[in-house]
Design a protein around this motif. Structure first.
Motif, mmCIF file in Angstrom:
data_model
loop_
_atom_site.group_PDB
_atom_site.id
_atom_site.type_symbol
_atom_site.label_atom_id
_atom_site.label_comp_id
_atom_site.label_asym_id
_atom_site.label_seq_id
_atom_site.Cartn_x
_atom_site.Cartn_y
_atom_site.Cartn_z
ATOM 1 N N ASN B 148 0.838 -1.198 0.000
ATOM 2 C CA ASN B 148 0.000 0.000 0.000
ATOM 3 C C ASN B 148 0.877 1.254 0.000
ATOM 4 N N ARG B 174 -4.179 -1.923 -2.229
ATOM 5 C CA ARG B 174 -3.876 -1.571 -3.624
ATOM 6 C C ARG B 174 -3.803 -2.820 -4.492
ATOM 7 N N ASN B 202 -8.323 -2.460 -7.292
ATOM 8 C CA ASN B 202 -7.438 -1.566 -6.557
ATOM 9 C C ASN B 202 -8.264 -0.556 -5.762
#
Lengths: 124, 205
Positions: B148, B174, B202
């Motif tokens: 992330n 993500r 995402n």
């Protein structure tokens, strides 16, 4: 079939919808010195700053970065958040119900916004 | 939490283990006579039939084996795991937070789905199985996602007044990476748990 989910006390009637509206949930019956689950939800976009809107303009970062939990005026927990927490941040945390006192939660965001919500903890 | 995943890997590990006796049986039978070859074949077939129940019989043990077999049985190196896949940024972050203190594996429970189709909201529950008393309690939980933008995305500072119990939240991810839950006790011990979460959409931008 009747629901077995325990009834809960709300600090706010209805569903929060505007930024900064918050809701705290406590179990309806709390025994003295029991450890209870407190659930709290704040309405907040929690923008990371990495997304763009439909016109292609970047959406600036806007997120809650500090949460404090006060129980009877005394701070019992403190959370540090980033934009990695989901939109409309929800949190569940433990609290030892040692006395009848209000549970107050304060959220602060990176643009200076301060949001508060409190609920009275009562033994039943 | 990961019963689906565990059983999936247990199956995979089991089938690999099943192939092993079969193939060795064939190769050893190659230089034996036709009768010996048939006997070996029958034994190998019996092994195929019996192998799975025999391997899977002890429930807890097979789960543990499944985790190990996933790394030890395949092409992956025997040491591949949460610690070995840790990227340098996470190492530096842990070094900055805990200094020379060892981040030990265990006692922390991280309850998170292993498959997250939507990375915008992944529910995660942190808990610890150590007894919580006034003199020994969790001073802070840290929630880390390796890939992330903000690796340490949440810190929960607690006090003895918090008591013991889980912390639940929802996080953004993500992409597929390890999620690490770290509990720092007031005594200075640091415990951790890690789970790899496969992310579809995402959630971080």
């Amino acid at each position: 079939m009747p629901s077995t989910h325990p009834a809960l006390t709300f600090s706010l009637a209805g569903t929060p919808s505007a930024i900064g509206e918050a809701k705290i949930l406590l179990p309806l019956s709390v025994a003295r010195d029991a450890v209870i689950d407190v659930r709290a939800l704040l309405v907040h976009p929690m923008d990371t700053g990495f997304f763009r809107d439909a016109e292609g303009n970047p959406i600036p970062a806007y997120f809650v970065n500090a949460v404090t939990i006060a129980y009877g005026g005394e701070q019992v927990a403190r959370f540090e958040w980033t934009s990695g927490i989901s939109r409309d941040p929800f949190v569940r945390f433990p609290l030892r119900a040692s006395r009848e006192a209000p549970v107050q939660i304060t959220w602060k965001d990176n643009k200076g916004g301060v949001y508060q919500q409190s609920v009275d903890l009562k033994f039943a | 939490m990961s019963s689906d995943k565990t059983s999936r890997y247990a199956d995979r590990g089991g089938s690999r283990s099943d192939e092993a006796p079969g193939s060795t049986g064939d190769s050893s039978a190659a230089d034996a006579g036709r009768r010996g070859f048939l006997r070996a074949g029958v034994l190998a077939a019996a092994g195929l039939v019996l192998g799975r129940p025999l391997l899977a019989a002890p429930g807890v043990a097979s789960n543990v084996r499944g985790g190990g077999a996933r790394h030890a049985g395949g092409a992956m190196p025997a040491t591949a795991g949460p610690d070995d896949e840790m990227i340098d940024a996470v190492r530096l972050l842990l070094k900055a937070k805990f200094g020379d203190r060892q981040v030990q594996t265990g006692h922390v429970q991280l309850d998170i789905p292993t498959d997250a189709p939507d990375g915008r909201a992944v529910p995660a529950i942190l808990d610890i199985d150590l007894p919580i008393t006034g003199s020994s309690y969790v001073a802070a939980y840290y929630l880390l996602v390796d890939h992330n933008p903000d690796i340490c995305l949440a810190t929960y500072h607690l006090t003895p007044a918090s008591g013991e119990g889980p912390i639940e939240t929802r996080i953004k991810m993500r992409r597929t990476s390890y999620v690490r839950a770290i509990a720092e006790m007031n005594t200075g011990e640091v415990w951790s748990a890690a789970t790899k979460v496969f992310v579809g959409l995402n959630g971080c931008g």
